[in-house]
Design a protein around this motif. Sequence first.
Motif, short mmCIF file in Angstrom:
data_model
loop_
_atom_site.label_atom_id
_atom_site.label_comp_id
_atom_site.label_asym_id
_atom_site.label_seq_id
_atom_site.Cartn_x
_atom_site.Cartn_y
_atom_site.Cartn_z
N TRP A 13 -2.74 -6.03 5.03
CA TRP A 13 -3.51 -4.80 5.20
C TRP A 13 -4.96 -4.95 4.75
N SER A 43 -5.98 1.79 6.53
CA SER A 43 -4.75 1.89 5.72
C SER A 43 -5.07 2.14 4.25
N GLY A 89 1.46 -3.68 12.05
CA GLY A 89 1.84 -2.39 11.46
C GLY A 89 2.47 -1.42 12.44
#
Length: 257
Positions: free
Chosen positions: A99, A147, A168
Amino acid sequence: MSHTHSHTGSGSRTNRRAFEFGKTHVVRPKGKHQATIVWLHGLGDNGLSSSQLLESLPLPNIKWICPTAPTRPVAILGGFPCTAWFDVGELSEDGPDDWEGLDASASHIANLLSTEPADVKVGIGGFSMGAAIALYSATCYAMGRYSNGIPYPVSLRAVVGLSGWLPGSRSLGNKIEVSHEARRRAASLPILQCHGISDDVVHCKYGEKSAQSLSSAGFRYVAFKSYEGIGHYTVPREMGEVSTWLSSRLGLEGFSS
């Protein structure tokens, strides 16, 4: 394969890595500047080769911005350092998502677009890992944030992903469902995905699954095109379809197919 730093950046900011992006190449519009698209190269490549591919397209009113990814160790290559938009350990639904790397690259790209004139339509496209970042950026735009919670600053009008996948994708639907605004943005953003059926690097099924994830999360205009006998590379016919699609979706003048 080592996944040592795939989960950093989800909470703590103390261990954030600094990413050094490489050189950005720009292809200026030959006609009236109507749109700007950031185009993202694949693993181990650079912005120069993207710019050479795009210069030949019959799209005189698009300005192309072709950045180069940071050089970093990549788990799928056994930790070998090369240009990569994020770290990746395995190309599957089950692999952990980096991320922090995704957000750093998506943010770098959005910043490149944020200074474009207000009357110019902006979009993102890419190949392979570049396509993964383009599709990830589409989800950040829909949700209005990365995110890590930082707001997403640009209003995307088109996204193209060639031979790629969506990082994701598993939790995407739940994230978009919670907000009326997110649903509205997802419903209005056109996305084109293309994939070679004989791709042995990023299997076509991952591209197809990604398109299905986007559609079921509420992206209404997702087109998925597959190409018989094509591997992990682009072909002129595919780039021709990308040109036609961009021209119609962005309402460009001066397009000759």
